[in-house]
Design an enzyme around this catalytic site. Structure first.
Site, PDB file in Angstrom:
ATOM      1  N   ASP A 180       0.822  -1.211   0.000  1.00  0.00           N
ATOM      2  CA  ASP A 180       0.000   0.000   0.000  1.00  0.00           C
ATOM      3  C   ASP A 180       0.858   1.263   0.000  1.00  0.00           C
ATOM      4  O   ASP A 180       2.031   1.224   0.320  1.00  0.00           O
ATOM      5  CB  ASP A 180      -0.847   0.037   1.277  1.00  0.00           C
ATOM      6  CG  ASP A 180      -2.086  -0.811   1.133  1.00  0.00           C
ATOM      7  OD1 ASP A 180      -2.428  -1.155   0.001  1.00  0.00           O
ATOM      8  OD2 ASP A 180      -2.699  -1.119   2.173  1.00  0.00           O
TER       9      ASP A 180
ATOM     10  N   LYS B  65      -1.376   3.704  -5.271  1.00  0.00           N
ATOM     11  CA  LYS B  65      -0.774   4.924  -5.820  1.00  0.00           C
ATOM     12  C   LYS B  65      -1.261   6.146  -5.048  1.00  0.00           C
ATOM     13  O   LYS B  65      -2.289   6.103  -4.386  1.00  0.00           O
ATOM     14  CB  LYS B  65      -1.171   5.065  -7.290  1.00  0.00           C
ATOM     15  CG  LYS B  65      -0.557   4.005  -8.171  1.00  0.00           C
ATOM     16  CD  LYS B  65       0.843   4.394  -8.530  1.00  0.00           C
ATOM     17  CE  LYS B  65       1.468   3.370  -9.450  1.00  0.00           C
ATOM     18  NZ  LYS B  65       2.906   3.457  -9.456  1.00  0.00           N
TER      19      LYS B  65
ATOM     20  N   MET C 140      -7.424   8.907   9.460  1.00  0.00           N
ATOM     21  CA  MET C 140      -7.943   9.347   8.161  1.00  0.00           C
ATOM     22  C   MET C 140      -8.866  10.554   8.266  1.00  0.00           C
ATOM     23  O   MET C 140      -9.640  10.820   7.358  1.00  0.00           O
ATOM     24  CB  MET C 140      -8.740   8.205   7.478  1.00  0.00           C
ATOM     25  CG  MET C 140      -7.925   6.977   7.225  1.00  0.00           C
ATOM     26  SD  MET C 140      -8.895   5.670   6.480  1.00  0.00           S
ATOM     27  CE  MET C 140      -9.783   5.013   7.861  1.00  0.00           C
TER      28      MET C 140
HETATM   29  N1  SAH Z   1      -3.930   0.052   9.363  1.00  0.00           N
HETATM   30  C1  SAH Z   1      -3.393   1.347   9.649  1.00  0.00           C
HETATM   31  C2  SAH Z   1      -4.391   2.440   9.440  1.00  0.00           C
HETATM   32  C3  SAH Z   1      -4.831   2.567   8.018  1.00  0.00           C
HETATM   33  S1  SAH Z   1      -5.899   3.924   7.774  1.00  0.00           S
HETATM   34  C4  SAH Z   1      -2.824   1.355  11.074  1.00  0.00           C
HETATM   35  O1  SAH Z   1      -3.060   0.430  11.830  1.00  0.00           O
HETATM   36  O2  SAH Z   1      -2.098   2.277  11.408  1.00  0.00           O
HETATM   37  C5  SAH Z   1      -4.761   5.153   7.272  1.00  0.00           C
HETATM   38  C6  SAH Z   1      -4.636   6.226   8.314  1.00  0.00           C
HETATM   39  O3  SAH Z   1      -3.738   5.818   9.330  1.00  0.00           O
HETATM   40  C7  SAH Z   1      -4.063   7.522   7.808  1.00  0.00           C
HETATM   41  O4  SAH Z   1      -5.024   8.311   7.163  1.00  0.00           O
HETATM   42  C8  SAH Z   1      -3.584   8.162   9.089  1.00  0.00           C
HETATM   43  O5  SAH Z   1      -4.653   8.701   9.807  1.00  0.00           O
HETATM   44  C9  SAH Z   1      -3.100   6.951   9.851  1.00  0.00           C
HETATM   45  N2  SAH Z   1      -1.652   6.775   9.709  1.00  0.00           N
HETATM   46  C10 SAH Z   1      -1.017   5.711   9.215  1.00  0.00           C
HETATM   47  N3  SAH Z   1       0.318   5.874   9.275  1.00  0.00           N
HETATM   48  C11 SAH Z   1       0.515   7.067   9.849  1.00  0.00           C
HETATM   49  C12 SAH Z   1       1.676   7.819  10.205  1.00  0.00           C
HETATM   50  N4  SAH Z   1       2.915   7.339   9.985  1.00  0.00           N
HETATM   51  N5  SAH Z   1       1.526   9.016  10.782  1.00  0.00           N
HETATM   52  C13 SAH Z   1       0.292   9.507  11.021  1.00  0.00           C
HETATM   53  N6  SAH Z   1      -0.838   8.856  10.707  1.00  0.00           N
HETATM   54  C14 SAH Z   1      -0.726   7.649  10.125  1.00  0.00           C
END
Ligand code: SAH
Length: 532
Positions: free
Chosen positions: A40, A62, A189
């Site tokens: 992803d 992408k 998100m």
């Molecule tokens: N499965 C992922 C979440 C996916 S949804 C998890 O467990 O972290 C995607 C959202 O995760 C993004 O829009 C953001 O809100 C958050 N996110 C993921 N990586 C991040 C990062 N390094 N810094 C800040 N927010 C992050």
């Protein structure tokens, strides 16, 4: 249902929030042997670089402006790989944890329906790790006894008779309950919808002064924390230009971030640097630049390949295009009986030799009674992995050292076989003129870079060159270098500088031709103002 053993196996792996150090050991083990990696957008270059370099890398996420592979297509793709590749390891790599707003469950259901075996490798979720990297504990005695992870973006945009209906938030989020909830609220998100979310929470009675933090690109070298209150959330996002990926955390615990923000701003924080070196040499300088805060994209410029089957030296040369590069005369492992001593001068040589020996149907018994020599301790250790102890290892770990040692210990009749790469010099042959040389591997310029690496290079701040040949190789491989890519380079020494200039790079050159001096120069450049 078909027997799942006929299929490949799919691993739903959580990559963690960005820092490759937060990938689990299980995740890393699988990525290192994966045949396919379906990844992803949120997976960081640092994690991608840990994947098996031979794996097929499939990008299904992408950037938002580009075409994004639909979830239903991803599901089908995983099943297709599993069916078409019996016995293969298929890694489905997702940001954070695969089951936390990662749609991992949907993919797993599809795999179950198709009879494909799978395993879930949980990841460190951004919902907890990103606040932690900003010094904010999601729960804290006396402040928050629960925490809640909420999506701020409920579903994908829908297309209805050709019109795109943007995703709506608020359809099923129960703002009344959320507003009453005394625990910490973590929104994933949600940046685009935060104005709306904050307003609804306040309408439902949540205190406008509730502390809140936006943490952007958490755990990466680009991490940024922006503090606000529920009341000022929307304005702060606009003023500070907070962009995805970011999480929003609300509640009293946010205040702790003021005292606990442990992550220092390092001299190279927020810089993405490309390091071009031969694969093995790169890690030294990369580790130092990483420790100084940079995100390092390592780009080896050469790769080694087994020469299969091994061949006699001189008849085949990998990197030059000389006219003698015509006939390769393969060796027969049977011929090993004509030698008394086998000398290895690199771990690559050991690996290639034994891989080919086994592939030819032989095994180490063919070496019974022979003496084994190694150029140094690392090669010696590698031989031990194959069950071979060395008889001769020189004190000083050089070709010369080995040549002197062998000349001393063997008699004139001893028949010596050198197992080397195509670029090995003639040092050993000078000491042991009667020795025979087999080429067991060759070194070639790298043929191509994976897409993710090209993209990372295109968005880098600068390239670090440690030799003229690195400049030459880099320029020939990255010929499709994006127009917007930085042309800034840090060069070791004047020769490297001249090559970089020739290829159109702006150059900053180290005072001395040492790595120390180069690293110092890079830090100076970024800390003393970029015009230093
Ligand atoms: N499965 C992922 C979440 C996916 S949804 C998890 O467990 O972290 C995607 C959202 O995760 C993004 O829009 C953001 O809100 C958050 N996110 C993921 N990586 C991040 C990062 N390094 N810094 C800040 N927010 C992050």
């Amino acid at each position: 249902m078909e027997n799942s053993n006929h299929f490949g196996k799919v691993y739903l792996i959580g990559a963690g929030p960005g820092d490759p150090g937060l990938l689990t050991v299980r995740g890393k083990t699988i990525l290192e042997k994966a045949d396919v990696v379906v990844y992803d957008r949120l997976v960081s270059p640092g994690v991608l670089s840990l994947c098996n370099p031979k794996a097929k890398m499939v990008d299904v996420g992408k950037m938002p402006t580009h075409h994004k592979v639909k979830q239903s297509e991803i599901n089908k793709l995983l099943v297709k790989f599993a069916i078409e590749m019996p016995g293969a390891t298929i890694a489905r790599l997702k940001g954070g944890d695969p089951f936390v707003f990662g749609r991992g469950g949907e993919e797993a259901l599809e795999l179950v329906a198709a009879g494909v075996e799978f395993e879930v490798v949980p990841g460190v979720t951004s919902a907890i790790a990103v606040p932690a990297y900003a010094g904010i504990p999601v729960s804290h005695r006396g402040i928050a006894t629960s925490f809640h992870i909420i999506t701020g973006h409920e579903r994908e945009d829908k297309v209805d008779s050709g019109n795109v209906i943007p995703a709506q938030v608020g359809i099923s989020l129960d703002f009344e309950t959320l507003a009453r909830c005394p625990g910490t609220l973590v929104f994933l998100m949600g940046i685009g919808n935060m104005n709306f979310i904050a307003r609804r929470l306040m309408e439902c009675g949540k205190d406008p002064n509730t502390p809140l933090a936006f943490i952007e690109k958490g755990t990466t070298p680009f991490q940024r924390t922006v503090m606000a209150t529920l009341d000022t959330a929307g304005k702060t996002i606009a003023r500070e230009n907070v962009t995805a990926p970011a999480i929003t955390i609300m509640g009293g615990v946010v205040e702790l971030g003021k005292s606990l923000a442990w992550r220092k701003n390092l001299p190279l924080s927020g810089k993405r640097l490309v390091v071009t070196r031969a694969a093995k040499q790169a890690s030294g300088i990369s580790a130092r630049l990483t420790a100084l805060g940079a995100e390092v994209i390592e780009t080896p410029m050469i790769e080694t390949r087994d020469v299969f089957p091994c061949c006699h030296a001189g008849l085949r040369s990998g990197i030059s295009n000389s006219s003698e590069n015509k006939v390769a005369e393969p060796v027969e492992f049977e011929d090993l009986k004509n030698f008394d001593i086998l000398a290895f001068t690199s771990t690559n040589g050991v690996e290639s030799f034994f891989t080919q020996l086994l592939a030819s149907g032989n095994d180490i018994r063919i070496l019974a009674g022979k003496k084994i020599a190694s150029v140094g301790k690392i090669t010696e250790k590698k031989l031990l992995e194959y069950g071979i102890r060395c008889d001769y290892v020189p004190e000083d770990h050089t070709g010369e050292g080995l040549g002197l040692l062998l000349r001393e210990v063997v008699d004139d009749e001893s028949r010596i076989l050198l197992l080397q790469g195509n670029l090995a010099d003639d040092t050993l042959l000078k000491f042991l003129p009667k020795a025979t040389r087999w080429i067991v591997y060759e070194t070639l310029p790298i043929a191509e870079l994976p897409d993710w690496k090209r993209e990372a290079i295109a968005s880098a701040d600068a390239v670090v060159f440690a030799s003229s040949s690195a400049v030459e190789n880099f320029s020939s491989i990255v010929s499709t270098h994006s127009e917007n890519a930085s042309r800034l380079s840090f060069c070791i020494g004047r020769m490297t500088e001249a090559s970089a200039k020739k290829h159109g790079f702006e150059t900053i050159t180290s005072d001395e031709t040492t790595m120390d001096s180069l690293v110092k120069k890079i830090v100076e450049y970024y800390t003393m103002g970029e015009n230093a």
